[in-house]
Design an enzyme around this catalytic site. Structure first.
Site, PDB file in Angstrom:
ATOM      1  N   CYS B 167       0.800  -1.220   0.000  1.00 53.50           N
ATOM      2  CA  CYS B 167       0.000   0.000   0.000  1.00 53.50           C
ATOM      3  C   CYS B 167       0.829   1.264   0.000  1.00 53.50           C
ATOM      4  O   CYS B 167       0.291   2.366   0.011  1.00 53.50           O
ATOM      5  CB  CYS B 167      -0.953  -0.036   1.184  1.00 53.50           C
ATOM      6  SG  CYS B 167      -1.879  -1.569   1.186  1.00 53.50           S
ATOM      7  N   HIS B 299      -2.707   7.942   5.859  1.00 53.19           N
ATOM      8  CA  HIS B 299      -2.888   6.594   5.322  1.00 53.19           C
ATOM      9  C   HIS B 299      -4.316   6.165   5.669  1.00 53.19           C
ATOM     10  O   HIS B 299      -5.018   5.650   4.804  1.00 53.19           O
ATOM     11  CB  HIS B 299      -1.837   5.647   5.903  1.00 53.19           C
ATOM     12  CG  HIS B 299      -1.841   4.304   5.268  1.00 53.19           C
ATOM     13  ND1 HIS B 299      -1.706   4.133   3.908  1.00 53.19           N
ATOM     14  CD2 HIS B 299      -1.990   3.053   5.781  1.00 53.19           C
ATOM     15  CE1 HIS B 299      -1.767   2.841   3.614  1.00 53.19           C
ATOM     16  NE2 HIS B 299      -1.942   2.162   4.722  1.00 53.19           N
ATOM     17  N   GLU B 310      -1.296   5.499  13.523  1.00 55.51           N
ATOM     18  CA  GLU B 310      -0.898   6.643  12.699  1.00 55.51           C
ATOM     19  C   GLU B 310      -1.018   7.955  13.497  1.00 55.51           C
ATOM     20  O   GLU B 310      -0.132   8.812  13.431  1.00 55.51           O
ATOM     21  CB  GLU B 310      -1.757   6.702  11.424  1.00 55.51           C
ATOM     22  CG  GLU B 310      -1.267   7.750  10.438  1.00 55.51           C
ATOM     23  CD  GLU B 310      -1.954   7.675   9.071  1.00 55.51           C
ATOM     24  OE1 GLU B 310      -2.909   6.868   8.921  1.00 55.51           O
ATOM     25  OE2 GLU B 310      -1.543   8.411   8.167  1.00 55.51           O
ATOM     26  N   LYS B 331      -9.480   7.911   1.822  1.00 56.80           N
ATOM     27  CA  LYS B 331      -9.886   6.509   1.585  1.00 56.80           C
ATOM     28  C   LYS B 331     -11.358   6.305   1.937  1.00 56.80           C
ATOM     29  O   LYS B 331     -11.993   5.367   1.476  1.00 56.80           O
ATOM     30  CB  LYS B 331      -9.017   5.543   2.398  1.00 56.80           C
ATOM     31  CG  LYS B 331      -7.610   5.371   1.838  1.00 56.80           C
ATOM     32  CD  LYS B 331      -6.866   4.234   2.523  1.00 56.80           C
ATOM     33  CE  LYS B 331      -5.469   4.037   1.936  1.00 56.80           C
ATOM     34  NZ  LYS B 331      -4.494   5.056   2.368  1.00 56.80           N
ATOM     35  N   HIS B 336      -9.630   1.964  -0.491  1.00 56.80           N
ATOM     36  CA  HIS B 336      -8.207   1.690  -0.419  1.00 56.80           C
ATOM     37  C   HIS B 336      -7.765   1.037  -1.717  1.00 56.80           C
ATOM     38  O   HIS B 336      -7.969  -0.152  -1.928  1.00 56.80           O
ATOM     39  CB  HIS B 336      -7.902   0.785   0.775  1.00 56.80           C
ATOM     40  CG  HIS B 336      -6.431   0.706   1.091  1.00 56.80           C
ATOM     41  ND1 HIS B 336      -5.464   1.105   0.193  1.00 56.80           N
ATOM     42  CD2 HIS B 336      -5.766   0.298   2.196  1.00 56.80           C
ATOM     43  CE1 HIS B 336      -4.269   0.923   0.733  1.00 56.80           C
ATOM     44  NE2 HIS B 336      -4.417   0.444   1.949  1.00 56.80           N
ATOM     45  N   PHE B 395       1.354  -2.623   4.673  1.00 57.20           N
ATOM     46  CA  PHE B 395       1.553  -3.957   5.241  1.00 57.20           C
ATOM     47  C   PHE B 395       3.017  -4.331   5.069  1.00 57.20           C
ATOM     48  O   PHE B 395       3.630  -4.033   4.044  1.00 57.20           O
ATOM     49  CB  PHE B 395       0.722  -4.982   4.461  1.00 57.20           C
ATOM     50  CG  PHE B 395      -0.648  -5.200   5.034  1.00 57.20           C
ATOM     51  CD1 PHE B 395      -1.077  -4.548   6.164  1.00 57.20           C
ATOM     52  CD2 PHE B 395      -1.516  -6.101   4.421  1.00 57.20           C
ATOM     53  CE1 PHE B 395      -2.343  -4.773   6.681  1.00 57.20           C
ATOM     54  CE2 PHE B 395      -2.780  -6.329   4.930  1.00 57.20           C
ATOM     55  CZ  PHE B 395      -3.195  -5.663   6.065  1.00 57.20           C
TER      56      PHE B 395
END
Lengths: 87, 407
Positions: B167, B299, B310, B331, B336, B395
């Site tokens: 990502c 993110h 985050e 998002k 996503h 990830f």
């Protein structure tokens, strides 16, 4: 499948995949002169394999493709060999 | 010592669940409109998570001819659409300027490349028992196909490749393009990413990981349940700021910095320290103080863990300045888009700076004590943005943060 049917089918496939006017193709036409791009060539081989349910050998020296007639003869041999196998 | 090369953003292009070009997408983002809807690319009765942020009303035959479609996977199609828009937008004509084409990089990220093509090949061989795979399976599915097709289409002959880091892929692509221009390896670049993996196999695989929301994506909100898969592409045209000025180009903003790090922790669990190191590096390379940043496009996946981690990372880097920061996650609207996510978000961030409008975090229900920053809930906000960051925390702990600055 008759010899004529095989020939007609092969002409169809090559004309379509190489985007060539089918009317200009004869048994004597040299493949080299058709300037077939490499991705189109794999599409042609795929089309032939799919249409006749055969495997076009990659490294068989007897399978030399110079003219349209060579292609038709080669496919005829493959179809005959397959019929013999299944007979 | 000469001044370091500065990098300008002079063109943007995008396609996503919110629209087929930047104009449509930006209108939706400002309206807080979500592109999340019932899934159509997988049989809805065969999936448990029945929503996705898919590109809508898309007819590939209206975009490409038969010959092109033979060799373009959906992900490559999206990349080419975004690239065309970005190129046109930038006004650079590489056909006229062949010398510039030789020094233009093409860095196009993707998480998985031509997943649909692979899926089709596996299905026809494993399930249908077909004797042969389609001959263009390999050139369609390879993860670098989009970079190749863009380079071929526009005659761009500089460094060209694909970056894949889950990502964070697109932020890595944009960041590396920025470094190439900064260090003289390229004069200009097309950088971004594309993803199109929505299918039965991908949806079921994501479901098994238990990170997906069944209702919608509501980052930083109380009662958030997880992420929603999206798709699309985003591409930026980057070039030397002085060159852009010389040719009188429209300059959106400066691409000002890039920070990257690895958690070296877990394959799925995020780590605040790793994220904080990337954030700090991005600020440093852009020579930005924490109070010089007005907006972070987070993110913000909408999972419990990501969003809390985050926020923790942002607070540790920004300290007291975190309070006045706006931190939203788009998002919530475009889903996503995995390897393309940060490209969609870079486009949103660039537009935010240009128009002085911060896109909101949509679907927000109320505060979560673990996410106590200004998340710009549900409604876009007019605000002058001097500089903005866009975060990607992938990830596997691969973090990339890019910084943009108004010029």
């Amino acid at each position: 499948m008759t010899e004529e049917e095989i020939r007609e089918k092969i002409f169809d496939i090559i004309a379509k995949e190489a985007r060539i006017d089918r009317g200009t193709l004869t048994l004597e036409t040299k493949l080299e002169d058709l300037k077939i791009e490499s991705l189109d060539m794999v599409q042609i081989l795929f089309g032939i394999e799919d249409a006749f349910d055969v495997y076009v050998p990659q490294d068989d020296q007897s399978f030399k493709l110079s003219t349209m007639k060579d292609v038709v003869d080669g496919v005829k041999r493959l179809v005959a060999a397959k019929q013999q196998q299944t007979a | 010592m000469s001044e370091p090369v500065r990098v300008a953003v002079t063109g943007i292009g995008s396609i996503s669940s919110l629209g087929h070009d930047v104009g449509e997408i930006w209108a939706a983002l400002q309206a807080g409109k979500s592109g999340i809807a019932p899934i159509t690319q997988a049989p809805i009765n065969e999936v448990n998570i029945k929503i996705a942020a898919e590109v809508k009303n898309y007819d590939e035959t209206k975009r490409f001819d038969d010959r092109e479609l033979l060799v373009y996977d959906r992900y490559t199609q999206f990349a080419l659409i975004a690239a065309k828009e970005a190129m046109t937008d930038s006004g650079v004509d590489f056909k006229k300027d062949a010398a510039l084409g030789l020094e233009t990089a093409v860095i196009i990220a993707s998480g998985v490349g031509g997943w649909g093509t692979i899926d089709q090949a596996f299905y026809s061989l494993h399930k249908l028992g077909r004797a042969r795979a389609h001959p263009l399976t390999i050139p369609r599915m390879m993860i670098s196909a989009a970079a190749s097709q863009i380079s071929m289409k526009y005659g761009l002959k500089g460094p060209a490749f694909c970056i894949s880091s889950a990502c964070s892929s697109s932020n890595h692509a944009i960041g590396e393009a920025y470094w190439m221009i900064r260090t003289g390896r390229a004069k200009a670049a097309l950088a971004g990413g594309s993803e199109a993996e929505i299918s039965l196999t991908s949806q079921r695989s994501w479901e098994s990981l238990r990170v997906m929301a069944s209702d919608t994506c509501r980052p930083f909100s109380k009662d958030r349940k997880g992420m929603v898969i999206g798709e699309g592409a985003g591409i930026l045209v980057l070039e030397r700021l002085d060159d852009a000025k010389k040719r009188g180009a429209k300059i959106y903003c400066e691409m000002a910095g890039y920070g990257l790090s690895a958690d070296a922790g877990d394959i799925v669990m995020p780590d605040a320290d790793g994220a904080a190191r990337a954030l700090r590096q991005a600020l440093q390379s852009a020579e930005l103080a924490p109070d010089g940043v007005d907006y972070i496009n987070a993110h913000g996946t909408g999972t419990q863990l990501n969003d809390a981690t985050e926020v923790k990372a942002i607070k540790s880097v920004f300290g007291g300045a975190a309070k006045r920061l706006m931190v939203s996650s788009t998002k919530s609207m475009h889903g996503h888009a995995l390897g393309a996510a940060s490209a969609l978000e870079a486009v949103a961030t660039v537009k935010a700076i240009q128009d002085g409008v911060v896109p909101p975090t949509a679907n927000y229900l109320g505060p979560d004590p673990d996410c106590d920053l200004d998340h710009v809930p549900n409604t876009a906000r007019k605000a002058k943005i001097r500089a903005a960051l866009s975060n990607s925390l992938a990830f596997g702990g691969l973090n990339a943060v890019v910084a943009f600055r108004a010029v």
